[in-house]
Scaffold this active site. Structure first.
Site, PDB file in Angstrom:
ATOM      1  N   SER A 559       0.840  -1.186   0.000  1.00 24.38           N
ATOM      2  CA  SER A 559       0.000   0.000   0.000  1.00 24.38           C
ATOM      3  C   SER A 559       0.880   1.243   0.000  1.00 24.38           C
ATOM      4  CB  SER A 559      -0.964  -0.046   1.181  1.00 24.38           C
ATOM      5  OG  SER A 559      -1.990   0.898   1.056  1.00 24.38           O
ATOM      6  N   ASP A 644      -9.881  -4.063  -5.154  1.00 26.38           N
ATOM      7  CA  ASP A 644      -9.267  -3.099  -4.243  1.00 26.38           C
ATOM      8  C   ASP A 644      -9.802  -1.703  -4.534  1.00 26.38           C
ATOM      9  OD1 ASP A 644      -7.615  -1.556  -2.635  1.00 26.38           O
ATOM     10  OD2 ASP A 644      -5.801  -2.667  -3.156  1.00 26.38           O
ATOM     11  N   HIS A 679      -8.218  -5.032  -0.934  1.00 25.33           N
ATOM     12  CA  HIS A 679      -6.953  -4.434  -0.525  1.00 25.33           C
ATOM     13  C   HIS A 679      -6.160  -5.327   0.426  1.00 25.33           C
ATOM     14  CE1 HIS A 679      -4.225  -1.070  -0.146  1.00 25.33           C
ATOM     15  NE2 HIS A 679      -4.299  -1.107   1.175  1.00 25.33           N
TER      16      HIS A 679
END
Length: 719
Positions: A559, A644, A679
């Site tokens: 991320s 995501d 995610h």
């Protein structure tokens, strides 16, 4: 690049591969599936290693696990996960029942049974009503973090008629979850809070950018929905909670640097709301309650936060209780009938502590009679308050873990100071926690700042001071955003790397909160470059201090950590022998220019608003996709997720395509997109563990710990 997915799908009119953002076109899925097939082919010679890592991980882990039982007012609650199950099952029994009497065990929610109907299952929240007769829960079945609300009636009369107990059914089938539970709402946020009347349930709704912007109250009996609060400012997200005293509902709206709270009587959720204090740009505050007083943690004229006290009748009139200090950041406060548990972080040690404050007397004349930090068995250590739902509890659950100590749950008796170990994660296999050693190094960044670096490795590879006999292959991990801390954590999967002679290191770079609020502020907005310089300094310190071999250091970031690693690679691609970028935030400028995407407007105070020229210049200078060069990048494994909503699948896909298109590196650049998750990756634990094994196989190959040759993988000895 001969006959690669990039060559086949390249469009000369779109060299930046923006067409990959057109999610609904068949060409996009075709490209991602072709890249997945290419990745599968590349990994074929590593299959035996991947299998060995996976089975080795399973052999080290206790697969059948149960949570600690938690007693509420009427029942005891816990979860169980069977040895072969992906997901847990939640149970309860009456408070007075014999825990060994299986006939009294009532199944609340069987997520394993529900998973048979979905490729992805993520539980957002579970909320038991105050009278413990209803269970509300939220579920995401795609990975896009959009949830449905389910409700089950648990009252005794209804239970006897329709809910089997453990003794009447096979394990995992005690409750056909999702079949007899009622779906009340769709397309809501994950969080739930019951009002104390047991009839009203609070939940959130999203706007078109998936920003939680409304708080609603649902009447369970009539199904009437009442809007409690709407936030119009696109940089603010809403949330809600309930004080442990069970007297107040707290409705909060907050941006990354500003917050505002409202209060509602927990027994009258449709009553009049009270504003604690109107928002003031740059001022964050949170609130908790003891009868007669509110406790407010805030940073108004207190850059490292301070704790104030206010009366129930004037919650906006704050008076100092713990003033701000230069060397400590106050991070949280939990109120009990006897006093407070305060989280604070020592800037110099990069260590968080729990601080007990007890009062004597009653409002308004109460005084502090005890103020002390809890003892720690080792440092650095992660120490936090566990589940403690009872306001009057004087036996608290404390959770502790480190890089060398598995998660442990301790009961702390506040009256005697006695610590009782309730549970510790079991570790099997040939590498026990006591065979590991952890060190804290300090790296000097380019501006002279000292950056903490944590390292864990096998004890037998080191001397008595924790210095390796010979430099080791190292995996360096970093994040460095949002003030998030990387306090020590134990990982059973990590043992597979450590057992093969790899050291694991964590760079506590600026932008994270590891050294308190100043550390965070020094790594955001105009100071973002500090994060990348710190990460590279951590890498160099590993070499200079004899821990890591210069040519055998790999990087990992997920991320915003993917941004950290991507930007560091652009600055010095030769610094690492490989990198894994998991759902990486690498198209920073283009993403932040699009206010229609989730998260964008809420993160202007983290990265900057690129519609302002100076902010655009800064972001443009470090955004990984905007700073690629014709340099020989090391082997890269990029991972994305189709569903995501935080970092869209196209960000790692574009990075893969751009690097392969440049054809500037002789090393593999691989892309794998999980087409059924979001995610956080796979929702089931076995699939997540297998994904991790594939990633570790790539790293071991790149670190030179194994060889990739034909269909065989040979481990190299490393001490």
């Amino acid at each position: 690049m001969s006959d690669s997915p990039v060559q086949r799908h390249y469009r000369a009119e779109d060299p930046h591969w923006h067409w990959l953002e057109a999610r609904d076109t068949p060409e996009v899925k075709a490209f991602l599936e072709a890249a997945n097939a290419e990745s599968d082919t590349w990994f074929t010679p590593l299959e035996s290693l991947t299998d060995a890592l996976y089975t080795g991980h399973l052999a080290r882990r206790e697969l059948a696990v149960s949570s600690l039982p938690e007693a509420l007012d009427h029942h005891v609650y816990w979860s169980e996960t069977a040895a072969d199950a992906e997901y847990p099952v939640w149970w309860r029994h009456p408070l007075e029942a014999d825990p060994t009497d299986r006939s009294r065990h009532e199944c609340l929610l069987d997520l394993q049974a529900l998973s048979r109907h979905h490729d992805f299952v993520e539980l957002g929240d579970m909320a038991i009503s105050p009278d413990e007769q209803r269970l509300a829960w939220t579920l995401d079945t795609s990975g896009d973090e959009v949830f449905s609300l389910r409700l089950a009636t648990l009252s005794a009369a209804d239970r006897d008629a329709r809910t089997p107990v453990r003794g009447e059914s096979r394990p995992g089938e005690a409750r056909p979850a999702g079949q007899d539970d009622e779906c009340l709402l769709e397309d809501i946020g994950p969080d739930l809070v019951w009002a104390e009347d047991g009839q009203h349930l609070l939940f959130t709704r999203y706007d078109s950018t998936q920003r939680p912007f409304e708080i609603w109250c649902l009447d369970i009996e009539s199904r009437a929905e009442t809007l409690l609060y709407r936030e119009e400012d696109s940089e603010f997200w809403v949330g809600m909670g309930k004080t442990r005293s069970r007297d107040w509902l707290v409705l909060e709206t907050a941006s990354k640097d500003t917050s505002e709270s409202w209060l509602l009587p927990a027994a009258a959720p449709l009553g009049e709301m009270t504003l604690v204090r109107a928002r003031e740009t740059g001022v964050e505050y949170g609130i908790d309650h003891r009868p007669g007083h509110f406790y407010v943690l805030h940073n108004k004229e207190a850059p490292h936060f301070q704790l104030d006290i206010a009366t129930e009748h004037a919650p906006g009139d704050w008076q100092p209780l713990i003033t701000t200090r230069d060397d400590v950041t106050l991070e949280g406060v939990e109120a009990f009938s006897w006093g407070l548990m305060v989280d604070e972080r020592d800037h110099r040690q990069a260590q968080a502590w729990l601080r007990v404050i007890e009062f004597e007397g009653t409002a308004p004349t109460q005084t502090i009679c005890r103020d002390e930090r809890l003892a720690m068995p080792e440092q650095p250590l992660s120490q936090g308050l566990g589940d403690c739902p009872h306001f009057d509890a004087r036996r608290l659950r404390i959770r502790e873990e480190s890089f060398t100590t598995p998660p442990s749950w301790i009961e702390l008796d506040l009256d005697t100071g006695e610590r009782t170990l309730l549970k510790r994660q079991t570790v099997h296999g040939d590498l026990a926690p006591e065979q590991l050693i952890s060190r804290r190094l300090w790296a000097t960044s380019d501006d002279g700042e000292q950056v903490p670096v944590s390292v864990v490795m096998r004890r037998d590879l080191c001397d008595g001071e924790g210095i390796p006999h010979a430099p080791l292959p190292v995996l360096l991990y970093g994040y460095g955003a949002y003030g998030e801390t990387l306090d020590p954590w134990f990982s059973i999967a990590r043992l597979e790397l450590l057992s093969r002679g790899v050291a694991f290191a964590v760079a506590h770079v600026r932008g994270g909160g590891d050294r308190g609020e100043p550390w965070y502020l020094a790594g955001k907005l105009e100071h973002k470059e500090n994060s990348f310089n710190d990460f590279l300094a951590a890498r160099d310190a590993l070499v200079e201090q004899g821990v890591g071999a210069s040519e055998r250091i790999a990087a990992y970031g997920a991320s915003a950590g993917g941004l950290l690693v991507g930007a560091s690679l652009n600055k010095r691609p030769e610094a690492f022998c490989a990198a894994v970028l998991d759902v990486p935030f690498v198209d920073v400028l283009r993403t932040m220019e699009n206010p229609e995407l989730p998260l964008t407007t809420a993160e202007y105070t983290e990265w900057g608003n690129p519609h302002e020229s100076e902010a655009r210049r800064r972001i443009r200078a470090y955004s990984p996709l905007d700073n690629l060069s014709a340099a020989p990048y090391p082997p890269l494994f990029l991972q994305g997720s189709w569903h995501d909503t935080r970092v869209p699948y196209w960000e790692p896909a574009k990075l893969y395509a751009r690097l392969r298109q440049m054809d500037c590196t002789p090393h593999p650049v691989l892309l794998r997109t999980d087409m059924s998750s979001g995610h956080g990756g796979a929702s089931g634990r076995f699939k997540a563990w297998r994904d991790n094994a594939r990633q570790d196989a790539f790293l071991l190959w790149a670190l030179g710990v194994c060889e990739k040759a034909g269909s065989e993988t040979t481990a190299r000895s490393n001490g």
